[in-house]
Design a protein around this motif. Structure first.
Motif, PDB file in Angstrom:
ATOM      1  N   ILE A 239      -8.491  -7.395  20.071  1.00 47.53           N
ATOM      2  CA  ILE A 239      -8.536  -8.972  19.835  1.00 47.53           C
ATOM      3  C   ILE A 239      -6.936  -9.599  20.358  1.00 47.53           C
ATOM      4  O   ILE A 239      -7.002 -10.708  20.619  1.00 47.53           O
ATOM      5  CB  ILE A 239      -8.951  -9.346  18.560  1.00 47.53           C
ATOM      6  N   SER A 240      -6.110  -9.124  19.746  1.00 50.88           N
ATOM      7  CA  SER A 240      -4.700  -9.634  19.963  1.00 50.88           C
ATOM      8  C   SER A 240      -3.967  -9.523  21.065  1.00 50.88           C
ATOM      9  O   SER A 240      -3.164 -10.123  21.481  1.00 50.88           O
ATOM     10  CB  SER A 240      -3.990  -9.331  18.823  1.00 50.88           C
ATOM     11  N   LYS A 241      -4.099  -8.227  21.683  1.00 58.68           N
ATOM     12  CA  LYS A 241      -3.380  -7.680  22.812  1.00 58.68           C
ATOM     13  C   LYS A 241      -4.382  -7.301  23.859  1.00 58.68           C
ATOM     14  O   LYS A 241      -3.945  -6.135  24.497  1.00 58.68           O
ATOM     15  CB  LYS A 241      -2.219  -6.978  22.806  1.00 58.68           C
ATOM     16  N   PRO A 242      -5.257  -7.755  24.365  1.00 57.28           N
ATOM     17  CA  PRO A 242      -6.384  -7.287  25.318  1.00 57.28           C
ATOM     18  C   PRO A 242      -5.599  -6.918  26.656  1.00 57.28           C
ATOM     19  O   PRO A 242      -4.914  -7.647  27.277  1.00 57.28           O
ATOM     20  CB  PRO A 242      -7.466  -8.186  25.389  1.00 57.28           C
ATOM     21  N   ARG A 243      -6.334  -5.724  27.065  1.00 52.38           N
ATOM     22  CA  ARG A 243      -5.810  -5.318  28.192  1.00 52.38           C
ATOM     23  C   ARG A 243      -6.708  -5.801  29.693  1.00 52.38           C
ATOM     24  O   ARG A 243      -6.329  -5.865  30.872  1.00 52.38           O
ATOM     25  CB  ARG A 243      -5.403  -3.884  28.472  1.00 52.38           C
ATOM     26  N   ASP A 244      -7.864  -5.966  29.306  1.00 52.51           N
ATOM     27  CA  ASP A 244      -8.736  -6.635  30.195  1.00 52.51           C
ATOM     28  C   ASP A 244      -8.621  -8.002  30.474  1.00 52.51           C
ATOM     29  O   ASP A 244      -8.524  -8.710  29.719  1.00 52.51           O
ATOM     30  CB  ASP A 244     -10.349  -6.182  29.677  1.00 52.51           C
ATOM     31  N   GLU A 245      -8.346  -8.116  31.782  1.00 55.44           N
ATOM     32  CA  GLU A 245      -7.907  -9.673  32.332  1.00 55.44           C
ATOM     33  C   GLU A 245      -9.096 -10.477  32.178  1.00 55.44           C
ATOM     34  O   GLU A 245      -8.900 -11.874  32.219  1.00 55.44           O
ATOM     35  CB  GLU A 245      -7.452  -9.460  33.737  1.00 55.44           C
ATOM     36  N   ARG A 246     -10.340 -10.052  32.154  1.00 54.38           N
ATOM     37  CA  ARG A 246     -11.222 -10.930  31.787  1.00 54.38           C
ATOM     38  C   ARG A 246     -11.436 -11.573  30.352  1.00 54.38           C
ATOM     39  O   ARG A 246     -12.320 -12.524  30.536  1.00 54.38           O
ATOM     40  CB  ARG A 246     -12.639 -10.239  32.238  1.00 54.38           C
ATOM     41  N   PHE A 247     -10.547 -11.251  29.682  1.00 57.82           N
ATOM     42  CA  PHE A 247     -10.422 -11.508  28.266  1.00 57.82           C
ATOM     43  C   PHE A 247      -9.637 -13.030  28.216  1.00 57.82           C
ATOM     44  O   PHE A 247      -9.456 -13.585  27.172  1.00 57.82           O
ATOM     45  CB  PHE A 247      -9.854 -10.683  27.403  1.00 57.82           C
ATOM     46  N   TYR A 248      -8.977 -13.253  29.499  1.00 55.61           N
ATOM     47  CA  TYR A 248      -8.166 -14.541  29.434  1.00 55.61           C
ATOM     48  C   TYR A 248      -8.669 -15.505  30.363  1.00 55.61           C
ATOM     49  O   TYR A 248      -9.273 -15.290  31.358  1.00 55.61           O
ATOM     50  CB  TYR A 248      -6.571 -13.994  30.161  1.00 55.61           C
ATOM     51  N   TRP A 249      -8.677 -16.638  29.894  1.00 55.85           N
ATOM     52  CA  TRP A 249      -8.851 -18.001  30.737  1.00 55.85           C
ATOM     53  C   TRP A 249      -8.157 -18.104  32.160  1.00 55.85           C
ATOM     54  O   TRP A 249      -8.716 -18.426  32.844  1.00 55.85           O
ATOM     55  CB  TRP A 249      -8.497 -19.282  29.748  1.00 55.85           C
ATOM     56  N   TYR A 250      -6.922 -17.729  31.898  1.00 58.95           N
ATOM     57  CA  TYR A 250      -5.912 -17.886  33.374  1.00 58.95           C
ATOM     58  C   TYR A 250      -5.241 -16.503  33.413  1.00 58.95           C
ATOM     59  O   TYR A 250      -4.000 -16.414  33.018  1.00 58.95           O
ATOM     60  CB  TYR A 250      -5.135 -19.136  33.124  1.00 58.95           C
ATOM     61  N   PRO A 251      -5.840 -15.626  33.791  1.00 59.66           N
ATOM     62  CA  PRO A 251      -5.575 -14.265  34.045  1.00 59.66           C
ATOM     63  C   PRO A 251      -4.004 -14.007  34.711  1.00 59.66           C
ATOM     64  O   PRO A 251      -3.778 -14.849  35.654  1.00 59.66           O
ATOM     65  CB  PRO A 251      -6.329 -13.503  34.769  1.00 59.66           C
TER      66      PRO A 251
ATOM     67  N   PRO B 242     -16.197 -13.719  28.611  1.00 57.92           N
ATOM     68  CA  PRO B 242     -16.050 -13.708  30.055  1.00 57.92           C
ATOM     69  C   PRO B 242     -17.149 -13.819  30.809  1.00 57.92           C
ATOM     70  O   PRO B 242     -18.292 -13.407  30.463  1.00 57.92           O
ATOM     71  CB  PRO B 242     -15.355 -12.162  30.068  1.00 57.92           C
ATOM     72  N   GLY B 243     -17.049 -14.804  31.905  1.00 57.05           N
ATOM     73  CA  GLY B 243     -18.319 -15.075  32.661  1.00 57.05           C
ATOM     74  C   GLY B 243     -19.190 -15.802  32.208  1.00 57.05           C
ATOM     75  O   GLY B 243     -20.347 -15.913  32.307  1.00 57.05           O
ATOM     76  N   GLY B 244     -19.193 -16.473  30.853  1.00 57.65           N
ATOM     77  CA  GLY B 244     -19.951 -16.915  30.133  1.00 57.65           C
ATOM     78  C   GLY B 244     -21.370 -16.119  29.647  1.00 57.65           C
ATOM     79  O   GLY B 244     -22.297 -16.692  29.515  1.00 57.65           O
ATOM     80  N   ALA B 245     -21.023 -14.928  29.328  1.00 57.46           N
ATOM     81  CA  ALA B 245     -21.841 -14.112  28.813  1.00 57.46           C
ATOM     82  C   ALA B 245     -22.038 -13.831  27.775  1.00 57.46           C
ATOM     83  O   ALA B 245     -20.883 -13.351  27.107  1.00 57.46           O
ATOM     84  CB  ALA B 245     -21.852 -12.782  29.623  1.00 57.46           C
ATOM     85  N   TYR B 246     -22.696 -14.708  26.778  1.00 52.67           N
ATOM     86  CA  TYR B 246     -22.903 -14.431  25.368  1.00 52.67           C
ATOM     87  C   TYR B 246     -23.258 -13.202  24.941  1.00 52.67           C
ATOM     88  O   TYR B 246     -23.204 -12.876  23.534  1.00 52.67           O
ATOM     89  CB  TYR B 246     -23.844 -15.566  24.780  1.00 52.67           C
TER      90      TYR B 246
END
Length: 519
Positions: free
Chosen positions: A323-335, A345-349
């Protein structure tokens, strides 16, 4: 004739009456037989391996007693570790249930934050502006009716933390309030007309709804809930029982699950109470492998207990890292350009994209936050809310409560209603406990100062920078923190990213006033 020798043969020595002898099972040479062929590389495994669990010894693919035990310890740890990551959502729901039932029985008790929720409450990433209200629905064999108030954002989640239905402004009642009929697991009876109908797969269900302040007060939201909110069995529709409304503003209200070995007991409690049909067999398989089986006592032995303790600790540090340092760039609004993160990510709840489950992001979300509804990830221009959160400053460093930071909120914020920042404790994921009742600031605050260009500078520090008191949120020296930036009634520039918040910049060390080199 050529021979192949097992690596175990070189270790096949044993002491017998002070002498040495060769164990014939491991030292014998393997002859080449008529049907012998060359075995392709990578098919066989050496009989002696140095691994992260120590040395492992085999005889032609069969482990010795000590190695077998090491491997089973590893396997049990793996099941338990995965059970923590995937099962945090189950424990989280158990925490919510326990917290609500502290104030009264299910179905007839509603918990209201009549003077808003503040930092006394231990509640995952709540805000300081909505009027939080919640209840626990416990099903039997018959449908249950929920009568809902108007102008709220509400939803039901089942005991496995899966979405059941929305009600309120983004529900089928379209914010007018209405009667919802919740069908219990496996229900096949008649369904009367005149209700919004939803099916749940569990007997226990969390009901949450948030009202709005009007003219700076919660009065209307609270009064409409007290007038209209009810839970009762369908058979009592002609004479519904009275609800008990409990005001918990300013009170200790703990809904947070455990992050130590007790998390397995929380998960087990849900498994024992609920039908298994609502949960994935894969997760139930991990749980069963470590002894969490419906209808059976969960009683880990002296070997298993330390394995569970280690798995719980490993799971805790994993979700905190995710949660604090994600490595998956999809976790970021502006990768690659910003540390502002998105939970969907991707609007997928459901955290399922292109047929793939994003396990890491799902686990991180359930550690950090609560509540599952499509409305949280939905692009609804001018409705609902949108979120961006971060644990880090513009240099990628953890936010430090002893230092001073500034974030610029550019002009023309795309929020039809308002925007806000709320600060959270990294450990509890609840509001940061400072000298302020509400660790938050936003455009609804009458004294927040706007810059000449229409933007806002917001400061985070243990002591307010001189002259910036109106635009300051207090932090705590010695503690980290994170923040959620919320937009209420988000507009198109948020969704198309033509507008975005600035980064949180370290501007000085609050304890000394020394300028930051920001290296």
């Amino acid at each position: 004739m050529t021979f192949r020798r097992s690596l175990a043969a070189t270790a096949g020595l044993a002491v017998v009456a002070g002498g040495l002898w060769i164990d014939p099972l491991v030292a014998q040479e393997v002859p080449t037989m008529e049907m012998t062929t060359e075995i392709p590389e990578g098919v066989t495994t050496p009989d002696n391996l140095q691994t992260r669990v120590g040395e492992l010894n085999f005889f032609d693919g069969v482990p010795d007693v000590e190695s077998a035990q090491k491997i089973y310890n590893l396997l049990d740890f793996t099941h338990a570790y995965q059970a923590v990551l995937d099962g945090t959502k189950i424990a989280s729901m158990e925490g919510l249930r326990n917290g609500i039932l502290e104030f009264g029985p299910a179905n007839t008790t509603a918990i209201l934050f009549e003077e808003l929720m503040d930092s006394h409450a231990l509640f995952l990433t709540a805000n300081t502006t909505s009027v939080y209200m919640t209840s626990w629905l416990e099903m039997g064999d018959e449908p249950m009716v929920i009568e809902t108030p108007p102008n709220v954002l509400g939803f039901l989640n089942d005991a496995w933390f899966r979405y059941v239905t929305d009600f309120g402004n983004l529900g089928p009642d379209e914010g007018q309030g209405g009667k919802f009929l919740i069908l219990p697991p496996g229900y096949e009876g008649e369904v009367p007309e005149g209700y919004f109908v939803a099916q749940t797969n569990t007997y226990g269900n969390w009901v949450l709804w948030r009202g709005y302040q009007e003219n700076g007060t919660t009065d209307k939201a609270v009064s409409e809930t007290k007038e209209r909110f009810r839970i009762y069995p369908l058979s009592q529709a002609d004479n519904p029982p009275e609800m008990t409304f409990v005001n918990v503003s300013g009170k200790l209200f703990n809904t947070i699950h455990r992050m130590d070995v007790e998390i397995f007991n929380e998960i087990n409690a849900v498994v024992q109470r609920e039908p298994l049909m609502g949960e994935r067999p894969e997760l139930l398989g991990h749980l069963a492998a470590i002894g969490i089986v419906k209808g059976q006592e969960f009683a880990p032995d002296s070997r298993m207990q330390p394995i569970l303790e280690a798995a719980a600790a490993a799971g805790a540090v994993t979700v905190k890292t995710l949660i604090s340092k994600p490595r998956d760039e999809r976790f970021y609004w502006y990768p690659g350009e910003s540390y502002w993160q998105t939970a969907f990510p991707g609007g997928a709840y459901t955290w399922e994209l292109d047929g793939v489950t994003l396990h890491d992001i799902r686990a991180a979300f359930h550690f950090y936050a609560t509540g599952i509804t499509p409305a949280m990830a939905l692009k609804a221009v001018g409705k609902g809310s949108q979120y961006a959160f971060t644990y880090r400053d513009s240099n990628g460093n953890p936010l430090d409560g002893s230092k001073t930071y500034r974030v610029n909120v550019p002009a023309n914020v795309p929020a039809e209603d308002f925007w806000s920042f709320t600060l959270y404790d990294n450990q509890t994921r609840s509001m940061l406990q400072t000298d302020a009742q509400f660790p938050a600031i936003g455009s609804n605050d009458a004294d927040v100062v706007e810059n000449e260009d229409g933007s806002y500078d917001i400061y985070f520090a243990p002591v307010a920078p001189e002259g910036k008191e109106s635009n300051w949120i207090q932090t705590v020296p010695g503690k980290g923190w994170n923040t959620i930036f919320r937009l209420y009634g988000p507009l198109e520039p948020w969704f198309d990213q033509t507008w975005r918040p600035g980064e949180i910049e370290l501007i000085s060390f609050a304890s000394t006033g020394e300028a930051c080199s920001c290296d």
